[in-house]
Design a protein around this motif. Structure first.
Motif, PDB file in Angstrom:
ATOM      1  N   ILE A  29      13.160   9.308  12.009  1.00 25.07           N
ATOM      2  CA  ILE A  29      13.590   9.981  13.239  1.00 25.07           C
ATOM      3  C   ILE A  29      13.012   9.260  14.463  1.00 25.07           C
ATOM      4  O   ILE A  29      13.713   8.973  15.437  1.00 25.07           O
ATOM      5  CB  ILE A  29      13.133  11.468  13.240  1.00 25.07           C
ATOM      6  N   CYS A  30      11.716   8.939  14.402  1.00 26.22           N
ATOM      7  CA  CYS A  30      11.063   8.254  15.529  1.00 26.22           C
ATOM      8  C   CYS A  30      11.725   6.909  15.801  1.00 26.22           C
ATOM      9  O   CYS A  30      12.015   6.571  16.949  1.00 26.22           O
ATOM     10  CB  CYS A  30       9.586   8.008  15.223  1.00 26.22           C
ATOM     11  N   LEU A  31      11.933   6.153  14.742  1.00 28.64           N
ATOM     12  CA  LEU A  31      12.490   4.813  14.920  1.00 28.64           C
ATOM     13  C   LEU A  31      13.913   4.852  15.474  1.00 28.64           C
ATOM     14  O   LEU A  31      14.269   4.087  16.376  1.00 28.64           O
ATOM     15  CB  LEU A  31      12.474   4.064  13.587  1.00 28.64           C
ATOM     16  N   MET A  32      14.716   5.754  14.960  1.00 24.35           N
ATOM     17  CA  MET A  32      16.090   5.869  15.439  1.00 24.35           C
ATOM     18  C   MET A  32      16.109   6.300  16.915  1.00 24.35           C
ATOM     19  O   MET A  32      16.920   5.826  17.701  1.00 24.35           O
ATOM     20  CB  MET A  32      16.883   6.871  14.587  1.00 24.35           C
ATOM     21  N   ALA A  33      15.202   7.182  17.273  1.00 22.67           N
ATOM     22  CA  ALA A  33      15.133   7.628  18.671  1.00 22.67           C
ATOM     23  C   ALA A  33      14.661   6.482  19.571  1.00 22.67           C
ATOM     24  O   ALA A  33      15.204   6.264  20.662  1.00 22.67           O
ATOM     25  CB  ALA A  33      14.202   8.830  18.800  1.00 22.67           C
ATOM     26  N   ALA A  34      13.668   5.734  19.098  1.00 25.59           N
ATOM     27  CA  ALA A  34      13.165   4.611  19.898  1.00 25.59           C
ATOM     28  C   ALA A  34      14.281   3.590  20.127  1.00 25.59           C
ATOM     29  O   ALA A  34      14.472   3.098  21.234  1.00 25.59           O
ATOM     30  CB  ALA A  34      11.983   3.954  19.193  1.00 25.59           C
ATOM     31  N   LEU A  35      15.020   3.297  19.076  1.00 21.77           N
ATOM     32  CA  LEU A  35      16.077   2.291  19.181  1.00 21.77           C
ATOM     33  C   LEU A  35      17.191   2.712  20.138  1.00 21.77           C
ATOM     34  O   LEU A  35      17.761   1.891  20.851  1.00 21.77           O
ATOM     35  CB  LEU A  35      16.684   2.012  17.796  1.00 21.77           C
ATOM     36  N   THR A  36      17.490   3.996  20.160  1.00 21.21           N
ATOM     37  CA  THR A  36      18.659   4.437  20.932  1.00 21.21           C
ATOM     38  C   THR A  36      18.300   5.125  22.247  1.00 21.21           C
ATOM     39  O   THR A  36      19.189   5.557  22.970  1.00 21.21           O
ATOM     40  CB  THR A  36      19.513   5.414  20.083  1.00 21.21           C
ATOM     41  N   HIS A  37      17.010   5.187  22.574  1.00 22.24           N
ATOM     42  CA  HIS A  37      16.595   6.064  23.677  1.00 22.24           C
ATOM     43  C   HIS A  37      17.180   5.717  25.040  1.00 22.24           C
ATOM     44  O   HIS A  37      17.287   6.581  25.894  1.00 22.24           O
ATOM     45  CB  HIS A  37      15.061   6.174  23.744  1.00 22.24           C
ATOM     46  N   ASP A  38      17.542   4.474  25.232  1.00 18.27           N
ATOM     47  CA  ASP A  38      18.053   4.122  26.563  1.00 18.27           C
ATOM     48  C   ASP A  38      19.578   4.050  26.633  1.00 18.27           C
ATOM     49  O   ASP A  38      20.121   3.866  27.716  1.00 18.27           O
ATOM     50  CB  ASP A  38      17.449   2.793  27.033  1.00 18.27           C
ATOM     51  N   LEU A  39      20.240   4.213  25.517  1.00 16.11           N
ATOM     52  CA  LEU A  39      21.702   4.059  25.527  1.00 16.11           C
ATOM     53  C   LEU A  39      22.396   5.121  26.362  1.00 16.11           C
ATOM     54  O   LEU A  39      23.475   4.893  26.899  1.00 16.11           O
ATOM     55  CB  LEU A  39      22.257   4.094  24.090  1.00 16.11           C
ATOM     56  N   ILE A  40      21.783   6.292  26.449  1.00 14.09           N
ATOM     57  CA  ILE A  40      22.435   7.371  27.199  1.00 14.09           C
ATOM     58  C   ILE A  40      21.757   7.606  28.550  1.00 14.09           C
ATOM     59  O   ILE A  40      22.038   8.568  29.242  1.00 14.09           O
ATOM     60  CB  ILE A  40      22.420   8.692  26.403  1.00 14.09           C
ATOM     61  N   ASP A  41      20.849   6.679  28.910  1.00 10.58           N
ATOM     62  CA  ASP A  41      20.107   6.839  30.161  1.00 10.58           C
ATOM     63  C   ASP A  41      21.026   6.574  31.353  1.00 10.58           C
ATOM     64  O   ASP A  41      21.787   5.616  31.362  1.00 10.58           O
ATOM     65  CB  ASP A  41      18.940   5.846  30.182  1.00 10.58           C
TER      66      ASP A  41
END
Ligand code: ADP
Ligand code: NI
Length: 215
Positions: free
Chosen positions: A50-62
């Motif tokens: 969960i952490c890794l997936m969130a880290a990888l995608t965290h800026d895509l919707i910024d």
């Protein structure tokens, strides 16, 4: 799908999505945040996937990266579907990436351990030697100067101040960078932050000495 494969495929996906990104949220920012996330998640016993997936995608919707956040969100969920991530886990990842942004500053501390971990990793990339580099890069691209001794360091600064060219790179240290250490959520994050914070203080001391012709 196997988790390791999902992570690898998502890495490639994010790299492609962020091609040409110039607001300081390029792929290497994601890479650094992901590496920090691994380290913190392990020490804090957080859910690694969960952490890794969130880290990888965290800026895509910024909103700084895309002006179509709704569309970006739908696209990301489609990707998660394609990766066969169960909807319960998708929700956990989305929840993290929608709550961790510092912008606004007054958002409540995230409640889950996984969100805390990723937020710490993201914030750590804004401080220390790399944080300093990102700060000057951002300031340069925004047309702000390095420093103006007449601009007294303020902790609060508005978009309007920046529009009036009343924001400098050094100003941003006081507005944000020097505050991040005390906002760390995890012990592991705090330990890393302390060292990076100290480095920024030393940097500023040297900066002012050179500015004043003392060194
Ligand atoms: P985040 O990485 O949390 O999404 P931002 O988009 O606000 O944060 O910032 C991206 C990078 O640019 C960060 O390293 C941040 O410190 C820096 N930055 C943001 N605003 C400014 C500013 N006004 N002057 C200098 N650097 C800035
Ligand atoms: Ni980020």
């Amino acid at each position: 799908m196997e988790r390791q494969i999902i992570i690898m495929e998502t890495e490639k996906y994010v790299q492609k999505q962020l091609e040409g990104e110039g607001t300081g949220h390029d792929w290497w920012h994601i890479h650094r945040v992901t590496e920090l996330t691994k380290k913190i998640a392990e020490k804090e016993n957080a859910d690694y996937f969960i952490c890794l997936m969130a880290a990888l995608t965290h800026d895509l919707i910024d909103e700084k990266v895309t002006n179509k956040t709704k569309r970006a969100m739908n696209q990301l969920m489609k990707w998660f579907d394609q990766m066969e991530i169960p909807s319960k886990e998708q929700k956990r990842i989305i929840e993290i990436i929608t709550t961790i942004s510092f912008k606004g500053g007054n958002k409540p501390t995230p409640s889950t351990l996984e969100a805390k971990v990723v937020q710490d990793a993201d914030r750590l990339d804004a401080i220390g030697a790399i944080g300093i580099a990102r700060c000057f890069t951002y300031a340069g691209s925004a047309g702000n100067i390095i420093h103006d001794p007449e601009v007294k360091p303020r902790e609060e600064i508005t978009e309007e101040d920046y529009r009036k060219k009343d924001g400098t790179a050094i100003q941003h240290f006081y507005e944000k960078l020097l505050k991040l250490k005390d906002l760390m959520n995890t012990e592991t994050g705090l330990k890393i932050a302390e060292e990076r914070h100290r480095f920024m203080e030393i940097y500023l001391d040297q900066f002012y000495m050179e500015w004043n012709g003392e060194k």
